[in-house]
Motif scaffolding. Sequence first.
Motif, short mmCIF file in Angstrom:
data_model
loop_
_atom_site.label_atom_id
_atom_site.label_comp_id
_atom_site.label_asym_id
_atom_site.label_seq_id
_atom_site.Cartn_x
_atom_site.Cartn_y
_atom_site.Cartn_z
N ALA A 1 1.48 -1.58 39.24
CA ALA A 1 0.68 -0.98 40.30
C ALA A 1 1.11 -1.47 41.67
CB ALA A 1 -0.80 -1.27 40.05
N HIS A 2 1.29 -2.78 41.81
CA HIS A 2 1.65 -3.35 43.10
C HIS A 2 3.05 -2.95 43.54
CE1 HIS A 2 -1.58 -6.24 44.34
NE2 HIS A 2 -1.96 -6.00 43.09
N PHE A 3 4.02 -3.05 42.63
CA PHE A 3 5.40 -2.79 43.03
C PHE A 3 5.67 -1.30 43.22
CE2 PHE A 3 6.13 -7.05 41.06
CZ PHE A 3 6.55 -7.67 42.22
N ILE A 4 5.06 -0.46 42.40
CA ILE A 4 5.29 0.98 42.56
C ILE A 4 4.62 1.49 43.83
CG2 ILE A 4 4.76 3.25 41.60
CD1 ILE A 4 5.16 2.07 38.83
N MET A 5 3.35 1.13 44.04
CA MET A 5 2.67 1.63 45.23
C MET A 5 3.22 0.97 46.50
SD MET A 5 -1.41 1.89 46.09
CE MET A 5 -1.63 3.21 44.92
N GLY A 6 3.50 -0.32 46.44
CA GLY A 6 4.09 -0.99 47.60
C GLY A 6 5.44 -0.39 47.95
N GLY A 7 6.28 -0.16 46.93
CA GLY A 7 7.57 0.48 47.16
C GLY A 7 7.42 1.88 47.71
N ALA A 8 6.36 2.59 47.28
CA ALA A 8 6.13 3.94 47.78
C ALA A 8 5.79 3.93 49.27
CB ALA A 8 5.00 4.61 46.99
N PHE A 9 5.00 2.95 49.70
CA PHE A 9 4.69 2.85 51.13
C PHE A 9 5.95 2.57 51.94
CE2 PHE A 9 0.23 1.46 49.79
CZ PHE A 9 -0.32 2.70 50.08
N ILE A 10 6.82 1.69 51.43
CA ILE A 10 8.07 1.41 52.13
C ILE A 10 8.94 2.66 52.17
CG2 ILE A 10 10.19 0.05 52.08
CD1 ILE A 10 8.56 -2.21 50.81
N ALA A 11 9.04 3.37 51.04
CA ALA A 11 9.83 4.60 51.00
C ALA A 11 9.29 5.63 51.98
CB ALA A 11 9.84 5.16 49.58
N TYR A 12 7.96 5.75 52.06
CA TYR A 12 7.35 6.68 53.01
C TYR A 12 7.70 6.27 54.44
CZ TYR A 12 3.59 9.55 55.08
OH TYR A 12 2.88 10.47 55.81
N GLY A 13 7.68 4.97 54.72
CA GLY A 13 8.05 4.51 56.06
C GLY A 13 9.50 4.83 56.38
N ILE A 14 10.40 4.66 55.39
CA ILE A 14 11.81 4.98 55.61
C ILE A 14 12.00 6.47 55.86
CG2 ILE A 14 14.08 5.05 54.49
CD1 ILE A 14 13.36 2.43 53.10
N ILE A 15 11.30 7.30 55.09
CA ILE A 15 11.40 8.75 55.28
C ILE A 15 10.89 9.14 56.66
CG2 ILE A 15 10.49 10.97 54.50
CD1 ILE A 15 10.55 9.84 51.65
N LEU A 16 9.78 8.54 57.09
CA LEU A 16 9.27 8.83 58.43
C LEU A 16 10.27 8.41 59.50
CD1 LEU A 16 5.46 7.86 58.37
CD2 LEU A 16 6.50 10.13 58.19
N THR A 17 10.95 7.28 59.27
CA THR A 17 11.96 6.84 60.24
C THR A 17 13.12 7.82 60.31
OG1 THR A 17 11.37 4.55 59.66
CG2 THR A 17 13.35 4.87 60.98
N ILE A 18 13.57 8.29 59.15
CA ILE A 18 14.68 9.26 59.11
C ILE A 18 14.29 10.56 59.82
CG2 ILE A 18 16.05 10.72 57.58
CD1 ILE A 18 15.97 8.46 55.52
N LEU A 19 13.09 11.05 59.51
CA LEU A 19 12.64 12.30 60.14
C LEU A 19 12.44 12.10 61.64
CD1 LEU A 19 10.09 13.54 57.44
CD2 LEU A 19 12.36 14.47 57.93
#
Length: 459
Positions: free
Chosen positions: A181-199
């Motif tokens: 739960a922690h690593f999947i959701m935490g990783g998802a928040f980081i991935a979302y931040g990276i996608i927002l940075t790219i966009l």
Amino acid sequence: MFKAWVTLAIVASCFAVGTTAHEHHMDRIPEGEAVSPDPIDSILWVHILVQTLAWGVLFPTGMVLGIIRSRWHVPVQTTGSVLAIVGYFLGHKHKGRQFASNIHSAFAPSLMLLLFSQVVMGVYLKLHLERGIHGRIRKVVVKAHGIVGKLMPIATWIQMVFGGITAVGFCRGDHVGQCLAHFIMGGAFIAYGIILTILLLVGQLWLRRSGRSQEFFDSLVIAAWGCVNTFTEHRWGTAWVHNDLQHTSMGIIWWCAGLVGIWLSRKRDGRPKRNIIPGIVILLTGYAMSAHPQTLPLSNMVHSVFGYTLMGAGITRIIEISFVLKDSNAATKDGSDPSSFQYLPPFLLYASGLLFMGATEEQMQLLSDAHVTHVTYVLILYSIAFLLFLFVNMLLHLYAVHAWGMDSKSDAEAPQVNGTANGHARGSERRVRDAEEFELEGLISEDEAESPIVTKEHH
């Protein structure tokens, strides 16, 4: 250089021999434990540092160099491949701490297989065989080379997480569920931040071409994730507990709000429309997580800071859309000059993701036993978030400057000729046209490219 790649391919193919020949010594591991009490020796530390440099720094940099068709792509990737192979064998030669059978060592051959396939495809593409059947094969290899190149950073991140939990023997037995739960959701928040940075930095014209607003994609993922959480957070057939109720209700609000966000992402005439629903979802999720009950005081404080950070990401996202951009897509036409405030929401997502990944039960117990305060721990995790944010921005800057032909040393006060500085007519239009070639879902090959911007022939 070609001979070097051939030699590297031969060496890489030999790693399977080391895998079958290596024996894991586990005679000093206490019964019921995953690791021995021995310290990590120098060889294993070198393994960690070499693999972090190769997989975490050189390969992502080489991938961007390949996209912009830089002559440094092959040297960087070759250096990374050599270091990765050396680090792989070092991981099998260490002494000191012993490890039981673990997912880090089990996943390593798959990661090396990805590397081996990239080396083989890279060697084939460097031969420039384009006649006859090679013309058709080349197109397939170019596409496969690009796909595998994009998968490697994701696989690398997963393997690094596996390495961290293996080093301390965490996430086994009853702890597996909360670790996931922690690593999947935490990783998802980081991935979302990276996608927002790219966009934010290089993806605005891609969004314009898609005919959708950014919130359409955000809301779609939120709704899908909410459906999954609604039916997986509680083990059906067992008694409900307070954590089950909170997690399930969070899933429900995600898919409910996600559907609203999808609906509000278009105007009456069908054109894309910005909305603040994803920001509200992030805000409510942060609020819920800040009040999540924990067993340790340290865990309570870390979860609270995580929740406040996530709430900050949601609030700043709402402010960005409503007051900074006033519902427009970007501050400039091509999105090349975002407002300084726009960097804040993605960074807070990086930080919140790392905070959540670092807040598992075993990690909190270890820190509590060592008398580490939550302030010290939070500051360390924020420092890592800053470094990760810096690295992503550096890679995107490397892409944008070379692919869009931007000169960071251009003189804003230079004489204007044909409406542009230094006599470069229609420079802005050329950058816009070049930027439109940036596709988040694919790259184009050398043979198909009309301008030297991107290629599938590299990572």
